[in-house]
Design an enzyme around this catalytic site. Sequence first.
Site, PDB file in Angstrom:
ATOM      1  N   TYR A 158       9.807  27.981  -5.268  1.00  0.00           N
ATOM      2  CA  TYR A 158      11.207  27.655  -5.019  1.00  0.00           C
ATOM      3  C   TYR A 158      12.052  28.916  -4.910  1.00  0.00           C
ATOM      4  O   TYR A 158      12.094  29.735  -5.821  1.00  0.00           O
ATOM      5  CB  TYR A 158      11.760  26.786  -6.145  1.00  0.00           C
ATOM      6  CG  TYR A 158      10.923  25.559  -6.412  1.00  0.00           C
ATOM      7  CD1 TYR A 158      10.594  24.682  -5.396  1.00  0.00           C
ATOM      8  CD2 TYR A 158      10.453  25.294  -7.692  1.00  0.00           C
ATOM      9  CE1 TYR A 158       9.828  23.564  -5.634  1.00  0.00           C
ATOM     10  CE2 TYR A 158       9.690  24.176  -7.944  1.00  0.00           C
ATOM     11  CZ  TYR A 158       9.380  23.310  -6.908  1.00  0.00           C
ATOM     12  OH  TYR A 158       8.608  22.208  -7.151  1.00  0.00           O
ATOM     13  N   HIS A 225      15.025  22.743  -3.475  1.00  0.00           N
ATOM     14  CA  HIS A 225      15.190  22.732  -4.935  1.00  0.00           C
ATOM     15  C   HIS A 225      16.578  23.192  -5.342  1.00  0.00           C
ATOM     16  O   HIS A 225      16.753  23.852  -6.368  1.00  0.00           O
ATOM     17  CB  HIS A 225      14.119  23.610  -5.602  1.00  0.00           C
ATOM     18  CG  HIS A 225      13.481  22.969  -6.797  1.00  0.00           C
ATOM     19  ND1 HIS A 225      13.804  23.289  -8.097  1.00  0.00           N
ATOM     20  CD2 HIS A 225      12.520  22.021  -6.901  1.00  0.00           C
ATOM     21  CE1 HIS A 225      13.072  22.579  -8.936  1.00  0.00           C
ATOM     22  NE2 HIS A 225      12.283  21.790  -8.231  1.00  0.00           N
TER      23      HIS A 225
END
Length: 417
Positions: A158, A225
């Site tokens: 992420y 995310h």
Amino acid sequence: METLKITNIKTLLTAPGGIDLVVVKVETNQPGLYGLGCATFTQRIFAVEAAIENYMKPFLIGKDPLRNEDIWQSAAVSGYWRSGPVMNNALSGVDMALWDIKGKVAGLPVYQLLGGRCRDGIPLYRHCDGADEVEVEDNIRARMEEGYQYVRCQMGMYGGAGTDDLKLIAGKLAKARNIQPKVSPRSQTPGIYFDPDAYARAVPRLFDHLRNKLGFGVEFIHDVHERITPVASVQLAKSLEPYQLFFLEDPVAPENIDWLKMIRAQSSTPISMGELFTHVNEWKPLIQQQLIDYIRCHVSTIGGITPAKKLATYAEIHGVRTAWHGPGDISPVGVAANLHLDMSVTNFGIQEYTPVNDALMEVFPGCPEIDRGYAYLSDRPGLGVDIDEEKAKRFPVTGGLPDWTNARLPDGTAARP
């Protein structure tokens, strides 16, 4: 025949896969009849355990376990304040266990009670990460060899951070992407660092590489995310249009969902949203206004199968599909609950899948069969997954605070994990 009653609630903590799990066991006055549910909130397992033992257990003992709906509704408001992740996970564990019991009483798998089989197998997607484009490509090819037709593509996890610290990001990852890393202050607060601007520029190049090398015969997913600014998400969704993603996940934080209107107005990239939502009504405006294409839902965090089935039906009316959250921090019981929902909803989209290791399969006999990118449920009554409590004790939980949630920007500012 004696009226069926709940006689005991057990909270089982175990970590066979190296991730702390919470499983609820609801026992009844009928010998051998019990149900299992997943209440895993990995980052707060002891809080969930306390909620179950101190509040759910005394509330439930003596009740009829077949009154699923009534128990869900009354338990959800029993503390007056409601819909937080701790209490919802506690409620979810009970709710799944009650569906498990109902299936066993009926002699049917849970999906039959939810409407019956809607498909022959459940398509899955797997995660494919890598430090650079070539490594991601290699990992995708490996999953394709296993039969997977859907993959989630990340480069350095992420935001391009993963578990690396800022020095590694400034080195290997930045070099691989031909990106000049930001200079950091002379001292650093401990944390997992990432550069959202460098990440946002790198993602389109990743998918340009992957489409050129792998074509359009495989479906790509990407998870933002919530790690970039809302306006950067607008730009990213637009720049990814040529690569025809299956969906772009969580492009904004729950606090910034108003920005989905701008993303939708400027891009046709499909959007999934809601991994961090804790109440089904949080999806309501997004579904009503067609601002998303997939409900990205952690079933235990919203309270279990009962609300998830209702949410799926509401989404179906508006042309929105399901994409339940399926990370490593749900138990095989929770995986089975996802799959029973998948099997029984017409508007199924895709199911995230994280492989289970041998220890998990040993502790949780009856794990669903996975073959060539599909999941298959057995016809065992209930959810079909059991737990060996003695073997579960061999894998104690740690209950520690996770490192990855301590995310920081290059200058040390705390950021969304």
